[in-house]
Design a protein around this motif. Structure first.
Motif, PDB file in Angstrom:
ATOM      1  N   UNK A 123      11.561  20.383  12.239  1.00 53.99           N
ATOM      2  CA  UNK A 123      11.952  19.956  10.905  1.00 53.99           C
ATOM      3  C   UNK A 123      13.465  19.701  10.887  1.00 53.99           C
ATOM      4  N   UNK A 124      13.901  18.655  10.191  1.00 53.42           N
ATOM      5  CA  UNK A 124      15.316  18.277  10.200  1.00 53.42           C
ATOM      6  C   UNK A 124      16.203  19.410   9.695  1.00 53.42           C
ATOM      7  N   UNK A 125      15.768  20.118   8.648  1.00 48.33           N
ATOM      8  CA  UNK A 125      16.585  21.203   8.109  1.00 48.33           C
ATOM      9  C   UNK A 125      16.734  22.333   9.122  1.00 48.33           C
ATOM     10  N   UNK A 126      15.640  22.674   9.810  1.00 50.59           N
ATOM     11  CA  UNK A 126      15.711  23.735  10.820  1.00 50.59           C
ATOM     12  C   UNK A 126      16.586  23.310  11.996  1.00 50.59           C
ATOM     13  N   UNK A 127      16.443  22.051  12.430  1.00 51.20           N
ATOM     14  CA  UNK A 127      17.251  21.564  13.542  1.00 51.20           C
ATOM     15  C   UNK A 127      18.732  21.628  13.200  1.00 51.20           C
ATOM     16  N   UNK A 128      19.087  21.143  12.031  1.00 52.55           N
ATOM     17  CA  UNK A 128      20.510  21.090  11.662  1.00 52.55           C
ATOM     18  C   UNK A 128      21.061  22.479  11.374  1.00 52.55           C
ATOM     19  N   UNK A 129      20.220  23.388  10.902  1.00 47.55           N
ATOM     20  CA  UNK A 129      20.707  24.757  10.727  1.00 47.55           C
ATOM     21  C   UNK A 129      20.983  25.401  12.086  1.00 47.55           C
ATOM     22  N   UNK A 130      20.090  25.180  13.046  1.00 49.78           N
ATOM     23  CA  UNK A 130      20.316  25.714  14.397  1.00 49.78           C
ATOM     24  C   UNK A 130      21.570  25.109  15.013  1.00 49.78           C
ATOM     25  N   UNK A 131      21.663  23.778  14.950  1.00 46.81           N
ATOM     26  CA  UNK A 131      22.817  23.100  15.534  1.00 46.81           C
ATOM     27  C   UNK A 131      24.099  23.515  14.836  1.00 46.81           C
ATOM     28  N   UNK A 132      24.044  23.688  13.512  1.00 41.88           N
ATOM     29  CA  UNK A 132      25.234  24.106  12.775  1.00 41.88           C
ATOM     30  C   UNK A 132      25.730  25.474  13.203  1.00 41.88           C
TER      31      UNK A 132
END
Length: 453
Positions: free
Chosen positions: A337-346
């Motif tokens: 999921x885009x939100x999970x990916x960007x939270x991890x990457x962030x």
């Protein structure tokens, strides 16, 4: 053995082997009896010929040979013999007997009787009977033949049967595999359809499957609907909980700011509130990931998310003197999921920004099984013996730096929710820390286990 295909194939092969073994033994005995019957029939015919010759000669033993034209009777030890004896003990025999005689029973009868004995060249089988002529004389007529020809016939038949059964067995193996594949194919199709229909939120059609599978399909539809409901309810509850906690947390921070303006030391309380917020963030992220990771099959463009996070971090003052580069294929997608990916990457980028000296590199790629995303920096890195502690909840190796120690742990939780993992290593290119997230290309409804076909 858990595979239905293997069970069906092995079971079919075992049953076929039993049937072939029983059938083979039965046929062996049948053809052995058949060849013996044919042998005895031929022996009976030759006995009748000798009896006819005896009758034509009128009992003249010297004339019998003129009525028997089989060349085997004239060749010594040819394996085919005849012998005639009268009541006075006079004996006439075929030249093939040479210097031997056939055994004569003590009490011959008019009925033809078969016997087995040893002849000049090995085991023989014969037929004997007592014959009465019109002149009142009685004769004992014996005909015999070596069993060598019978055994040769039997061996040829057995070899033919073995070849035939081997061919039938090979066909049976191929047939069992093909039949099992045909029977199991609807189940394989059902597995694929469940995954695809989950993506499209469509129901499975029981009528598209065999009658034996249709009830299972109907039950799967019910389970899919319930699972979707559970997933949606979990996501809503996580969102509601996050919203409900933001307001009290904001109020507490405002109160702490007021106290700070009055000269009161709030550092300890501020740190405690930061940790509470971080733990709540991690717990909510984990709840959301559990309800989205393995249960949905979202595909997110990696270059788009990476570019968005790079713009965000480049706008921060502490990053102005640092470079953030990327090496990500433009068409690469990751099943997150885009939100999970960007939270991890962030979280990973925040850690890299805090510890890097001047350079950060974001790269991505794919292997045969996984899609991977890696963030490298030129900071001090983490010794191998301390990497496990860095991924532990709240594990901070240096408390002098800002942060809660939960960033990498949250990223690891999110990766695991999608059946993947997060690994810490030494950056070969930049010399600092490398953080690598790997997510299976096919996570299915049950995470990484879906890859094990």
């Amino acid at each position: 053995m858990r595979s239905l295909r293997q069970r069906a194939i092995v079971g079919g092969l075992i049953w076929a082997a039993i049937i072939v073994a029983i059938g083979g033994v039965a046929l062996f005995y049948f053809f052995d009896a058949l060849t013996l019957r044919r042998f005895d029939t031929a022996l009976s015919d030759r006995h009748r010929q000798v009896v006819a010759a005896l009758g034509n000669s009128g009992g003249g033993l010297d004339e019998i040979e003129t009525f028997l034209t089989d060349p085997a009777y004239n060749r010594p030890y040819s394996g085919r013999y005849w012998q005639i004896s009268d009541a006075d003990g006079n004996v006439a025999a075929s030249r093939s007997l040479f210097d031997a005689l056939l055994p004569v029973p003590d009490h011959a009868t008019p009925d033809r009787n078969f016997w087995n004995d040893t002849g000049p060249e090995g085991p023989i089988r014969g037929i004997v009977s007592m014959i009465g002529l019109e002149d009142g004389s009685t004769w004992v007529v014996s005909v015999a033949e070596t069993l060598t020809a019978l055994e040769i016939d039997r061996q040829q038949i057995r070899q033919s049967l073995l070849t035939t059964f081997a061919f039938i067995g090979a066909l049976g193996v191929v047939g069992a595999v093909l039949q099992t594949s045909a029977v199991v194919r609807p189940l394989n199709r059902l597995r694929q359809d469940v995954s695809h229909r989950w993506d499209s939120h469509d129901a499975l059609e029981p009528g598209d499957y065999p009658d034996e599978v249709s009830p299972l399909v109907a039950d799967i539809n019910i389970l899919l609907d319930r699972n979707r409901e559970i997933v949606e309810r979990g996501r809503r509850q996580a969102a509601d909980l996050a919203h409900a906690l933001k307001t009290p947390s904001a109020i507490l921070r405002n109160e702490l700011d007021v106290l700070a303006t009055k000269g009161i030391d709030i550092q300890q309380a501020q740190n405690a509130l930061d940790r509470v917020d971080a733990q709540l963030t991690r717990s909510l992220a984990r709840i959301r990931a559990v309800n989205t990771g393995a249960a949905t099959r979202s595909m997110t463009s990696l270059p788009n998310s990476v570019e968005r996070m790079m713009r965000l971090f480049r706008s921060m003052p502490e990053v102005q003197e640092k470079t953030i580069e990327r090496d990500v294929p433009e068409t690469l997608e990751i099943p997150m999921d885009a939100q999970d990916l960007e939270e991890s990457l962030g979280n990973i980028l925040e850690n890299a920004v805090n510890w890097s000296k001047s350079a950060i590199l974001i790269s991505a790629g794919e292997s045969e099984r996984d899609i991977w995303l890696m963030v490298e920096d030129d900071g001090p890195g983490i010794p191998e013996q301390d990497r496990r502690e860095a991924l532990r909840s709240g594990g901070r190796l240096d408390t002098s730096a800002p942060g809660t120690g939960l960033g990498l742990a949250i990223a690891a939780d999110l990766a695991q929710a999608y059946g993947g993992d997060l690994a810490l290593d030494h950056s070969v290119g930049l010399g600092g820390l490398s953080v690598r997230i790997s997510v299976p290309k096919r996570h299915g409804l049950s995470g990484r286990d879906a890859q094990q076909d």
